[in-house]
Design a protein around this motif. Structure first.
Motif, PDB file in Angstrom:
ATOM      1  N   LEU A  53       0.789  -1.137  -0.117  1.00 30.22           N
ATOM      2  CA  LEU A  53       0.139  -0.135  -0.118  1.00 30.22           C
ATOM      3  C   LEU A  53       0.781   1.368   0.111  1.00 30.22           C
ATOM      4  O   LEU A  53       1.552   1.314   0.665  1.00 30.22           O
ATOM      5  CB  LEU A  53      -0.889  -0.047   1.289  1.00 30.22           C
ATOM      6  N   ASN A  54       0.782   1.966  -1.053  1.00 34.29           N
ATOM      7  CA  ASN A  54       1.502   3.055  -1.256  1.00 34.29           C
ATOM      8  C   ASN A  54       0.756   4.391  -1.543  1.00 34.29           C
ATOM      9  O   ASN A  54      -0.479   4.369  -1.833  1.00 34.29           O
ATOM     10  CB  ASN A  54       2.486   2.966  -2.730  1.00 34.29           C
ATOM     11  N   VAL A  55       1.143   5.678  -1.019  1.00 32.78           N
ATOM     12  CA  VAL A  55       0.500   6.894  -1.190  1.00 32.78           C
ATOM     13  C   VAL A  55       1.383   7.906  -1.942  1.00 32.78           C
ATOM     14  O   VAL A  55       2.902   7.635  -1.951  1.00 32.78           O
ATOM     15  CB  VAL A  55       0.107   7.585  -0.067  1.00 32.78           C
ATOM     16  N   LYS A  56       1.142   9.090  -2.648  1.00 32.45           N
ATOM     17  CA  LYS A  56       2.153   9.744  -3.212  1.00 32.45           C
ATOM     18  C   LYS A  56       1.861  11.135  -2.303  1.00 32.45           C
ATOM     19  O   LYS A  56       0.854  11.583  -2.173  1.00 32.45           O
ATOM     20  CB  LYS A  56       1.605  10.076  -4.725  1.00 32.45           C
ATOM     21  N   VAL A  57       2.850  11.522  -2.077  1.00 31.85           N
ATOM     22  CA  VAL A  57       2.960  12.826  -0.948  1.00 31.85           C
ATOM     23  C   VAL A  57       2.685  14.029  -2.102  1.00 31.85           C
ATOM     24  O   VAL A  57       3.351  14.127  -3.019  1.00 31.85           O
ATOM     25  CB  VAL A  57       4.282  13.230  -0.466  1.00 31.85           C
ATOM     26  N   THR A  58       1.564  14.853  -1.528  1.00 35.84           N
ATOM     27  CA  THR A  58       1.187  15.955  -2.410  1.00 35.84           C
ATOM     28  C   THR A  58       1.183  17.392  -1.613  1.00 35.84           C
ATOM     29  O   THR A  58       1.088  18.473  -2.119  1.00 35.84           O
ATOM     30  CB  THR A  58      -0.560  15.641  -2.816  1.00 35.84           C
ATOM     31  N   GLY A  59       1.613  17.325  -0.324  1.00 37.79           N
ATOM     32  CA  GLY A  59       1.698  18.411   0.494  1.00 37.79           C
ATOM     33  C   GLY A  59       2.390  18.070   1.783  1.00 37.79           C
ATOM     34  O   GLY A  59       2.518  16.988   2.280  1.00 37.79           O
ATOM     35  N   LEU A  60       3.477  18.884   2.066  1.00 37.62           N
ATOM     36  CA  LEU A  60       4.133  18.873   3.199  1.00 37.62           C
ATOM     37  C   LEU A  60       4.279  19.975   3.856  1.00 37.62           C
ATOM     38  O   LEU A  60       5.065  20.868   3.101  1.00 37.62           O
ATOM     39  CB  LEU A  60       5.550  18.163   2.888  1.00 37.62           C
ATOM     40  N   ARG A  61       4.097  20.151   5.286  1.00 33.46           N
ATOM     41  CA  ARG A  61       4.091  21.326   5.800  1.00 33.46           C
ATOM     42  C   ARG A  61       4.363  21.197   7.387  1.00 33.46           C
ATOM     43  O   ARG A  61       4.272  19.899   7.811  1.00 33.46           O
ATOM     44  CB  ARG A  61       3.184  22.326   5.581  1.00 33.46           C
ATOM     45  N   VAL A  62       4.844  22.114   7.956  1.00 35.29           N
ATOM     46  CA  VAL A  62       5.202  21.991   9.566  1.00 35.29           C
ATOM     47  C   VAL A  62       4.292  23.204  10.288  1.00 35.29           C
ATOM     48  O   VAL A  62       4.009  24.281   9.746  1.00 35.29           O
ATOM     49  CB  VAL A  62       6.666  22.601   9.823  1.00 35.29           C
ATOM     50  N   GLU A  63       3.491  22.680  11.343  1.00 31.35           N
ATOM     51  CA  GLU A  63       2.725  23.329  12.089  1.00 31.35           C
ATOM     52  C   GLU A  63       2.555  22.935  13.558  1.00 31.35           C
ATOM     53  O   GLU A  63       3.045  21.859  13.743  1.00 31.35           O
ATOM     54  CB  GLU A  63       1.255  23.424  11.320  1.00 31.35           C
ATOM     55  N   ARG A  64       2.047  23.801  14.296  1.00 32.88           N
ATOM     56  CA  ARG A  64       1.844  23.399  15.702  1.00 32.88           C
ATOM     57  C   ARG A  64       0.502  22.469  15.649  1.00 32.88           C
ATOM     58  O   ARG A  64      -0.523  22.683  14.829  1.00 32.88           O
ATOM     59  CB  ARG A  64       1.498  24.374  16.693  1.00 32.88           C
ATOM     60  N   ILE A  65       0.499  21.376  16.456  1.00 34.39           N
ATOM     61  CA  ILE A  65      -0.559  20.189  16.429  1.00 34.39           C
ATOM     62  C   ILE A  65      -1.955  21.037  16.510  1.00 34.39           C
ATOM     63  O   ILE A  65      -3.183  20.708  16.275  1.00 34.39           O
ATOM     64  CB  ILE A  65      -0.440  19.314  17.597  1.00 34.39           C
ATOM     65  N   GLN A  66      -1.939  22.338  17.472  1.00 38.49           N
ATOM     66  CA  GLN A  66      -3.390  22.825  17.787  1.00 38.49           C
ATOM     67  C   GLN A  66      -3.602  23.656  16.600  1.00 38.49           C
ATOM     68  O   GLN A  66      -4.783  24.193  16.868  1.00 38.49           O
ATOM     69  CB  GLN A  66      -3.359  23.414  19.146  1.00 38.49           C
ATOM     70  N   SER A  67      -2.976  23.847  15.624  1.00 38.98           N
ATOM     71  CA  SER A  67      -3.289  24.579  14.456  1.00 38.98           C
ATOM     72  C   SER A  67      -4.352  23.913  13.451  1.00 38.98           C
ATOM     73  O   SER A  67      -4.607  24.431  12.656  1.00 38.98           O
ATOM     74  CB  SER A  67      -1.989  25.156  13.678  1.00 38.98           C
ATOM     75  N   ILE A  68      -4.663  22.691  13.865  1.00 42.08           N
ATOM     76  CA  ILE A  68      -5.389  21.824  13.056  1.00 42.08           C
ATOM     77  C   ILE A  68      -7.000  22.318  12.740  1.00 42.08           C
ATOM     78  O   ILE A  68      -7.553  22.904  13.716  1.00 42.08           O
ATOM     79  CB  ILE A  68      -5.303  20.416  13.516  1.00 42.08           C
ATOM     80  N   SER A  69      -7.400  22.317  11.693  1.00 48.91           N
ATOM     81  CA  SER A  69      -8.573  22.886  11.184  1.00 48.91           C
ATOM     82  C   SER A  69      -9.601  21.699  11.189  1.00 48.91           C
ATOM     83  O   SER A  69      -9.277  20.433  11.357  1.00 48.91           O
ATOM     84  CB  SER A  69      -8.713  23.531  10.014  1.00 48.91           C
ATOM     85  N   GLU A  70     -11.061  21.972  11.288  1.00 51.32           N
ATOM     86  CA  GLU A  70     -11.718  20.840  11.231  1.00 51.32           C
ATOM     87  C   GLU A  70     -11.784  20.038   9.994  1.00 51.32           C
ATOM     88  O   GLU A  70     -11.814  18.907   9.801  1.00 51.32           O
ATOM     89  CB  GLU A  70     -13.171  21.325  11.578  1.00 51.32           C
ATOM     90  N   HIS A  71     -11.511  20.896   8.901  1.00 49.61           N
ATOM     91  CA  HIS A  71     -11.191  20.102   7.636  1.00 49.61           C
ATOM     92  C   HIS A  71     -10.184  19.301   7.492  1.00 49.61           C
ATOM     93  O   HIS A  71     -10.077  18.022   7.213  1.00 49.61           O
ATOM     94  CB  HIS A  71     -11.041  21.107   6.452  1.00 49.61           C
TER      95      HIS A  71
END
Length: 128
Positions: A53-71
Protein backbone atom coordinates in the motif's frame (compact mmCIF):
# COMPACT_ATOMS: atom_id res chain seq x y z
CA UNK A 1 11.15 3.63 0.12
CA UNK A 2 10.30 5.58 3.26
CA UNK A 3 7.15 4.91 5.28
CA UNK A 4 4.41 6.84 7.03
CA UNK A 5 3.41 4.93 10.15
CA UNK A 6 -0.35 4.40 10.34
CA UNK A 7 -2.40 2.01 12.42
CA UNK A 8 -4.69 -0.56 10.79
CA UNK A 9 -7.81 1.63 11.05
CA UNK A 10 -5.95 4.53 9.41
CA UNK A 11 -4.71 2.25 6.60
CA UNK A 12 -8.31 1.23 5.91
CA UNK A 13 -9.22 4.92 5.83
CA UNK A 14 -6.56 5.49 3.14
CA UNK A 15 -7.81 2.53 1.11
CA UNK A 16 -11.39 3.84 1.23
CA UNK A 17 -10.31 7.41 0.47
CA UNK A 18 -11.50 8.76 3.84
CA UNK A 19 -7.96 9.65 5.00
CA UNK A 20 -5.80 11.95 2.87
CA UNK A 21 -3.61 13.54 5.54
CA UNK A 22 -1.39 12.44 8.42
CA UNK A 23 0.38 14.25 11.24
CA UNK A 24 3.67 13.06 12.64
CA UNK A 25 5.39 14.55 15.71
CA UNK A 26 8.70 16.28 15.10
CA UNK A 27 11.31 15.08 17.60
CA UNK A 28 12.22 17.82 20.11
CA UNK A 29 15.84 17.82 18.90
CA UNK A 30 14.71 18.61 15.32
CA UNK A 31 13.28 22.11 15.73
CA UNK A 32 11.45 23.32 12.59
CA UNK A 33 13.23 26.69 12.64
CA UNK A 34 16.08 24.95 10.82
CA UNK A 35 13.83 24.82 7.74
CA UNK A 36 10.97 22.80 6.39
CA UNK A 37 13.15 20.05 5.02
CA UNK A 38 11.85 16.62 5.98
CA UNK A 39 14.69 14.07 6.18
CA UNK A 40 12.88 11.37 4.22
CA UNK A 41 9.77 12.80 2.52
CA UNK A 42 9.54 14.95 -0.58
CA UNK A 43 6.65 16.22 -2.68
CA UNK A 44 5.56 13.76 -5.37
CA UNK A 45 7.48 10.92 -3.73
CA UNK A 46 5.91 7.51 -3.33
CA UNK A 47 5.71 6.41 0.29
CA UNK A 48 4.76 3.07 1.81
CA UNK A 49 2.10 2.90 4.50
CA UNK A 50 1.76 -0.87 4.65
CA UNK A 51 2.53 -4.02 2.75
CA UNK A 52 1.69 -3.29 -0.87
CA UNK A 53 0.00 0.00 0.00
CA UNK A 54 1.57 3.22 -1.21
CA UNK A 55 0.65 6.90 -1.33
CA UNK A 56 1.99 9.88 -3.24
CA UNK A 57 2.95 12.90 -1.11
CA UNK A 58 1.03 15.94 -2.41
CA UNK A 59 1.77 18.39 0.40
CA UNK A 60 4.22 18.74 3.25
CA UNK A 61 4.31 21.45 5.89
CA UNK A 62 5.15 22.11 9.54
CA UNK A 63 2.68 23.48 12.06
CA UNK A 64 1.72 23.27 15.71
CA UNK A 65 -0.63 20.39 16.51
CA UNK A 66 -3.30 22.79 17.79
CA UNK A 67 -3.35 24.60 14.44
CA UNK A 68 -5.42 21.77 12.96
CA UNK A 69 -8.68 22.88 11.31
CA UNK A 70 -11.91 20.89 11.24
CA UNK A 71 -11.28 20.21 7.54
CA UNK A 72 -7.80 18.85 8.33
CA UNK A 73 -9.16 16.75 11.23
CA UNK A 74 -11.61 15.13 8.80
CA UNK A 75 -8.78 14.59 6.27
CA UNK A 76 -6.90 12.75 9.07
CA UNK A 77 -9.95 10.52 9.52
CA UNK A 78 -11.50 12.06 12.62
CA UNK A 79 -15.08 13.09 11.83
CA UNK A 80 -17.61 14.12 14.43
CA UNK A 81 -18.41 11.33 16.85
CA UNK A 82 -21.62 9.42 16.61
CA UNK A 83 -23.03 8.46 19.99
CA UNK A 84 -25.62 5.97 21.10
CA UNK A 85 -29.17 7.13 21.63
CA UNK A 86 -28.53 7.53 25.37
CA UNK A 87 -25.66 9.98 24.93
CA UNK A 88 -26.20 11.29 21.38
CA UNK A 89 -26.84 14.88 22.42
CA UNK A 90 -23.64 15.07 24.46
CA UNK A 91 -21.40 13.49 21.81
CA UNK A 92 -22.89 15.48 18.95
CA UNK A 93 -21.42 18.60 20.58
CA UNK A 94 -17.88 17.25 20.12
CA UNK A 95 -16.44 18.72 16.95
CA UNK A 96 -13.86 17.17 14.62
CA UNK A 97 -10.90 18.95 16.23
CA UNK A 98 -11.89 17.89 19.76
CA UNK A 99 -12.19 14.29 18.58
CA UNK A 100 -8.74 14.60 16.97
CA UNK A 101 -7.43 15.99 20.29
CA UNK A 102 -8.78 12.93 22.15
CA UNK A 103 -7.29 10.47 19.67
CA UNK A 104 -3.93 12.31 19.58
CA UNK A 105 -3.71 12.00 23.37
CA UNK A 106 -4.58 8.29 23.15
CA UNK A 107 -1.85 7.79 20.54
CA UNK A 108 0.93 9.94 22.06
CA UNK A 109 0.05 10.18 25.76
CA UNK A 110 -2.23 12.21 27.97
CA UNK A 111 -1.61 15.92 27.44
CA UNK A 112 0.19 15.48 24.10
CA UNK A 113 -2.30 17.74 22.29
CA UNK A 114 -2.14 20.35 25.06
CA UNK A 115 1.68 20.50 24.68
CA UNK A 116 1.08 21.99 21.21
CA UNK A 117 4.28 20.50 19.78
CA UNK A 118 5.44 20.93 16.19
CA UNK A 119 4.28 18.28 13.70
CA UNK A 120 4.81 17.37 10.08
CA UNK A 121 1.53 17.61 8.14
CA UNK A 122 1.62 15.23 5.19
CA UNK A 123 -1.05 15.41 2.49
CA UNK A 124 -1.22 12.43 0.19
CA UNK A 125 -3.30 10.49 -2.27
CA UNK A 126 -3.55 6.77 -2.84
CA UNK A 127 -0.95 5.55 -5.35
CA UNK A 128 -2.07 3.02 -7.91
Amino acid sequence: MKAIILNDAEKIGVITGRITQARMPIPPDKHPSSGFYHPSLKLDSRVGIGTGLNVKVTGLRVERIQSISEHDARACGYPKRKGSSSNQSQLSLVDDVRYFDDVWDEKYGLGAYKNNDWVWVIDFKKWG
